[in-house]
Design a protein around this motif. Structure first.
Motif, PDB file in Angstrom:
ATOM      1  N   THR A  22      -2.073  13.206 -12.218  1.00  0.00           N
ATOM      2  CA  THR A  22      -1.151  13.947 -11.355  1.00  0.00           C
ATOM      3  C   THR A  22      -1.903  14.682 -10.257  1.00  0.00           C
ATOM      4  O   THR A  22      -1.523  14.634  -9.078  1.00  0.00           O
ATOM      5  CB  THR A  22      -0.331  14.956 -12.187  1.00  0.00           C
ATOM      6  N   GLN A  69       6.201  17.629  -9.796  1.00  0.00           N
ATOM      7  CA  GLN A  69       5.016  18.359 -10.246  1.00  0.00           C
ATOM      8  C   GLN A  69       4.062  18.613  -9.072  1.00  0.00           C
ATOM      9  O   GLN A  69       3.518  19.705  -8.910  1.00  0.00           O
ATOM     10  CB  GLN A  69       4.313  17.514 -11.318  1.00  0.00           C
ATOM     11  N   MET A  70       3.906  17.585  -8.251  1.00  0.00           N
ATOM     12  CA  MET A  70       3.036  17.671  -7.090  1.00  0.00           C
ATOM     13  C   MET A  70       3.515  18.715  -6.101  1.00  0.00           C
ATOM     14  O   MET A  70       2.730  19.469  -5.526  1.00  0.00           O
ATOM     15  CB  MET A  70       3.013  16.325  -6.376  1.00  0.00           C
ATOM     16  N   LEU A 130       2.644  22.040  -7.221  1.00  0.00           N
ATOM     17  CA  LEU A 130       1.210  22.242  -7.012  1.00  0.00           C
ATOM     18  C   LEU A 130       0.938  22.712  -5.590  1.00  0.00           C
ATOM     19  O   LEU A 130       0.187  23.658  -5.359  1.00  0.00           O
ATOM     20  CB  LEU A 130       0.489  20.914  -7.264  1.00  0.00           C
ATOM     21  N   HIS A 167       5.038  13.013   2.238  1.00  0.00           N
ATOM     22  CA  HIS A 167       5.132  11.738   2.954  1.00  0.00           C
ATOM     23  C   HIS A 167       4.183  10.709   2.336  1.00  0.00           C
ATOM     24  O   HIS A 167       4.569   9.557   2.108  1.00  0.00           O
ATOM     25  CB  HIS A 167       4.798  11.939   4.426  1.00  0.00           C
ATOM     26  N   GLY A 168       2.963  11.131   2.063  1.00  0.00           N
ATOM     27  CA  GLY A 168       1.996  10.221   1.466  1.00  0.00           C
ATOM     28  C   GLY A 168       2.464   9.722   0.116  1.00  0.00           C
ATOM     29  O   GLY A 168       2.397   8.512  -0.169  1.00  0.00           O
ATOM     30  N   PHE A 169       2.962  10.624  -0.704  1.00  0.00           N
ATOM     31  CA  PHE A 169       3.459  10.204  -2.014  1.00  0.00           C
ATOM     32  C   PHE A 169       4.625   9.232  -1.866  1.00  0.00           C
ATOM     33  O   PHE A 169       4.688   8.204  -2.544  1.00  0.00           O
ATOM     34  CB  PHE A 169       3.890  11.425  -2.828  1.00  0.00           C
ATOM     35  N   MET A 216       5.290   7.215   0.617  1.00  0.00           N
ATOM     36  CA  MET A 216       4.846   5.911   1.108  1.00  0.00           C
ATOM     37  C   MET A 216       4.117   5.128   0.018  1.00  0.00           C
ATOM     38  O   MET A 216       4.269   3.913  -0.092  1.00  0.00           O
ATOM     39  CB  MET A 216       3.939   6.085   2.332  1.00  0.00           C
ATOM     40  N   LEU A 217       3.328   5.813  -0.785  1.00  0.00           N
ATOM     41  CA  LEU A 217       2.629   5.117  -1.872  1.00  0.00           C
ATOM     42  C   LEU A 217       3.634   4.519  -2.857  1.00  0.00           C
ATOM     43  O   LEU A 217       3.451   3.408  -3.354  1.00  0.00           O
ATOM     44  CB  LEU A 217       1.679   6.080  -2.597  1.00  0.00           C
ATOM     45  N   GLN A 269       4.597   0.375  -3.127  1.00  0.00           N
ATOM     46  CA  GLN A 269       4.209  -0.129  -4.453  1.00  0.00           C
ATOM     47  C   GLN A 269       2.703  -0.107  -4.635  1.00  0.00           C
ATOM     48  O   GLN A 269       2.129  -1.008  -5.262  1.00  0.00           O
ATOM     49  CB  GLN A 269       4.753  -1.544  -4.656  1.00  0.00           C
ATOM     50  N   ALA A 270       2.080   0.931  -4.104  1.00  0.00           N
ATOM     51  CA  ALA A 270       0.640   1.075  -4.246  1.00  0.00           C
ATOM     52  C   ALA A 270       0.292   1.750  -5.556  1.00  0.00           C
ATOM     53  O   ALA A 270      -0.863   1.768  -5.969  1.00  0.00           O
ATOM     54  CB  ALA A 270       0.060   1.872  -3.067  1.00  0.00           C
ATOM     55  N   LEU A 271       1.306   2.312  -6.228  1.00  0.00           N
ATOM     56  CA  LEU A 271       1.084   2.942  -7.523  1.00  0.00           C
ATOM     57  C   LEU A 271       1.178   1.876  -8.616  1.00  0.00           C
ATOM     58  O   LEU A 271       1.872   0.885  -8.469  1.00  0.00           O
ATOM     59  CB  LEU A 271       2.161   4.014  -7.755  1.00  0.00           C
ATOM     60  N   MET A 327       1.691  15.576   2.306  1.00  0.00           N
ATOM     61  CA  MET A 327       1.665  15.284   0.875  1.00  0.00           C
ATOM     62  C   MET A 327       2.921  14.564   0.416  1.00  0.00           C
ATOM     63  O   MET A 327       2.843  13.529  -0.245  1.00  0.00           O
ATOM     64  CB  MET A 327       1.451  16.538   0.052  1.00  0.00           C
ATOM     65  N   PHE A 335      -1.739  -0.866   2.898  1.00  0.00           N
ATOM     66  CA  PHE A 335      -0.559  -0.086   2.539  1.00  0.00           C
ATOM     67  C   PHE A 335       0.674  -0.402   3.364  1.00  0.00           C
ATOM     68  O   PHE A 335       1.739   0.132   3.100  1.00  0.00           O
ATOM     69  CB  PHE A 335      -0.874   1.408   2.668  1.00  0.00           C
ATOM     70  N   LYS A 355       2.898  -8.266  -3.105  1.00  0.00           N
ATOM     71  CA  LYS A 355       2.507  -7.586  -4.348  1.00  0.00           C
ATOM     72  C   LYS A 355       2.920  -8.353  -5.593  1.00  0.00           C
ATOM     73  O   LYS A 355       2.534  -7.988  -6.697  1.00  0.00           O
ATOM     74  CB  LYS A 355       3.150  -6.199  -4.402  1.00  0.00           C
ATOM     75  N   HIS A 390      -3.740  10.689   2.266  1.00  0.00           N
ATOM     76  CA  HIS A 390      -3.149   9.401   2.662  1.00  0.00           C
ATOM     77  C   HIS A 390      -1.993   9.628   3.636  1.00  0.00           C
ATOM     78  O   HIS A 390      -1.886   8.943   4.656  1.00  0.00           O
ATOM     79  CB  HIS A 390      -2.663   8.638   1.438  1.00  0.00           C
ATOM     80  N   GLY A 391      -1.126  10.584   3.305  1.00  0.00           N
ATOM     81  CA  GLY A 391       0.017  10.866   4.171  1.00  0.00           C
ATOM     82  C   GLY A 391      -0.440  11.297   5.551  1.00  0.00           C
ATOM     83  O   GLY A 391       0.084  10.828   6.567  1.00  0.00           O
ATOM     84  N   VAL A 442       2.074  26.286  -4.847  1.00  0.00           N
ATOM     85  CA  VAL A 442       1.109  27.280  -5.321  1.00  0.00           C
ATOM     86  C   VAL A 442      -0.070  27.356  -4.354  1.00  0.00           C
ATOM     87  O   VAL A 442      -0.567  28.436  -4.038  1.00  0.00           O
ATOM     88  CB  VAL A 442       0.615  26.918  -6.742  1.00  0.00           C
ATOM     89  N   ILE A 499       6.570  13.056 -11.290  1.00  0.00           N
ATOM     90  CA  ILE A 499       5.268  13.360 -10.699  1.00  0.00           C
ATOM     91  C   ILE A 499       5.447  14.037  -9.344  1.00  0.00           C
ATOM     92  O   ILE A 499       4.745  14.985  -9.005  1.00  0.00           O
ATOM     93  CB  ILE A 499       4.426  12.074 -10.538  1.00  0.00           C
ATOM     94  N   ALA A 539      -1.858  13.897  -6.285  1.00  0.00           N
ATOM     95  CA  ALA A 539      -1.495  14.910  -5.293  1.00  0.00           C
ATOM     96  C   ALA A 539      -2.503  14.923  -4.150  1.00  0.00           C
ATOM     97  O   ALA A 539      -2.133  14.965  -2.968  1.00  0.00           O
ATOM     98  CB  ALA A 539      -1.421  16.286  -5.958  1.00  0.00           C
ATOM     99  N   SER A 545      -2.211  11.650  -2.165  1.00  0.00           N
ATOM    100  CA  SER A 545      -0.994  11.639  -1.353  1.00  0.00           C
ATOM    101  C   SER A 545      -1.195  12.407  -0.063  1.00  0.00           C
ATOM    102  O   SER A 545      -0.781  11.970   1.012  1.00  0.00           O
ATOM    103  CB  SER A 545       0.169  12.246  -2.143  1.00  0.00           C
ATOM    104  N   MET A 546      -1.840  13.570  -0.155  1.00  0.00           N
ATOM    105  CA  MET A 546      -1.956  14.395   1.045  1.00  0.00           C
ATOM    106  C   MET A 546      -2.856  13.753   2.096  1.00  0.00           C
ATOM    107  O   MET A 546      -2.469  13.637   3.257  1.00  0.00           O
ATOM    108  CB  MET A 546      -2.455  15.782   0.712  1.00  0.00           C
TER     109      MET A 546
END
Lengths: 213, 213
Positions: free
Chosen positions: A162, B198-199, B202, B172-174, B176-177, B181-183, B170, A118, A124, A172-173, B205, B195, A166, A169-170
């Motif tokens: 999604t 939305q995350m 989430l 931060h992880g999103f 960085m991904l 370009q890990a997505l 969360m 990462f 890439k 991983h972050g 909540v 996304i 989520a 991401s958490m």
DNA sequence: CCTACCGATCGGTAGG
DNA sequence: CCTACCGATCGGTAGG
């Protein structure tokens, strides 16, 4: 009579075992010195061979990097599945927690793998097929648990990707923040694992369907 | 008569404005080529000066890196506070969502800053004081919102730092991904932001107290 | 802020 | 798998 010097490490390599030794050497460089410390020449030196030897096993530097990344994905997948196997609960929230624990545990134990996967070391634009497949397989483990949880009504929050993203991401972050030493230094390894476990439980509750809370 | 060549870019720098130009140049290198593309010489060339000129403004390469990182923290803090100011809701979950949106939006708009801050480019063994303070200020914005939410009973899930760290991890992880370009590549920028939003909901909540859900 | 120079390291190749 | 070599780039300094 000539004095017999101690055997050089290079004598230990044969039948292509140098390839794996170079992967391990590259991993060590990444773990200890960060992405900037990885070079073919340094890896060769660590393995005890000349700096031209690696080209017998890798076409260029990118090939070594890709090989490390692919092995990283395989081991990460194994770590997650092992944790999943150790989880005696069948509900999706707790299985997600196990997955997250496996991910964080692997990341903290092998920071070099996550850096190469990462950390922007991989090119890439032209990734080898094996690397893409290995990455997909790792993601599918997570996606499968999420999808089954949504079908069973144990999870909610959106479509499988999604929700999976989520969760990913958490953990991983958090893993990256630990690895990059972005957390206060007084947060030691043990505390990191404890906070990680707490966070994973928090997320599991967040994606649980309201009726089951 | 000598032919008058076009003014070199270097003529535009005076009174220390080269310093900021070098920061911008370094940022551009990081954004476009990753951490490995950042060098004092390349930054000098981008700014249109000789490779020795930067040493008039930075003691060494680490000093330039730290300057970029510090500015990144300041702008990140501003971005989060601006999004917070635009949020008309007073409840902690929605304010956390605004913070997350600010973080992700900044990360996607300025990947170079995040790479230099979190990408292992900085030498953590001896960070300058200004950098530590800037980083602390950014974290305090998040921690403040979380702490007030816990006090008001709008949030639950643990102590302020654990909850704040979960939220930070969360987004931060999103971020960085996305940056790394890990997505999957078919997930374009617009989809990423969708996304992300939305995350963030989430998570909001997830940390909300059960009674208020 | 410049030119000129230093030693070190890099990826990669030639040739054996 | 080796030695020897290539051009390129790097961080940093001398001296003006």
């Amino acid at each position: 009579m000539a004095i017999r010097v101690a055997r050089k490490p290079s004598d230990a390599y044969q039948h292509g075992s140098l390839r794996q030794a170079l992967v391990q050497a590259g991993l060590k460089l990444l773990s200890e010195g960060g992405a900037g410390a990885l070079s073919l020449r340094a890896a060769a030196q660590l393995a005890g061979v000349s700096h031209a030897a690696p080209y017998r096993h890798f076409r260029d530097k990118d090939a070594l990097v890709s090989a490390i990344a692919e092995q990283g994905f395989l081991l990460l997948t194994e770590a997650m599945q092992a944790e999943l196997g150790r989880c005696r609960h069948e509900d999706a929230p707790r299985r997600l927690g196990a997955l997250g624990q496996g991910y964080i545990g692997f990341a903290l134990a092998h920071p070099g793998y996550l850096r190469v996967i990462f950390g922007g070391v991989i090119d890439k634009t032209n990734p080898p097929e094996g690397l893409l497949i290995a990455g997909q397989r790792a993601y599918d483990v997570l996606r499968g648990v999420v999808a089954r949880g949504l079908e069973a009504g144990e999870l909610s929050g959106g479509d499988p990707d999604t929700v999976a993203l989520a969760c990913w991401s958490m953990v991983h972050g958090f893993s990256m923040l630990c690895i990059d030493q972005a957390l206060p230094s007084f947060v030691d390894r043990k505390t990191q694992l404890k906070i990680g476990a707490q966070m994973v439980r928090l997320l599991a509750v967040g994606v649980q369907t309201p009726a089951k809370r």
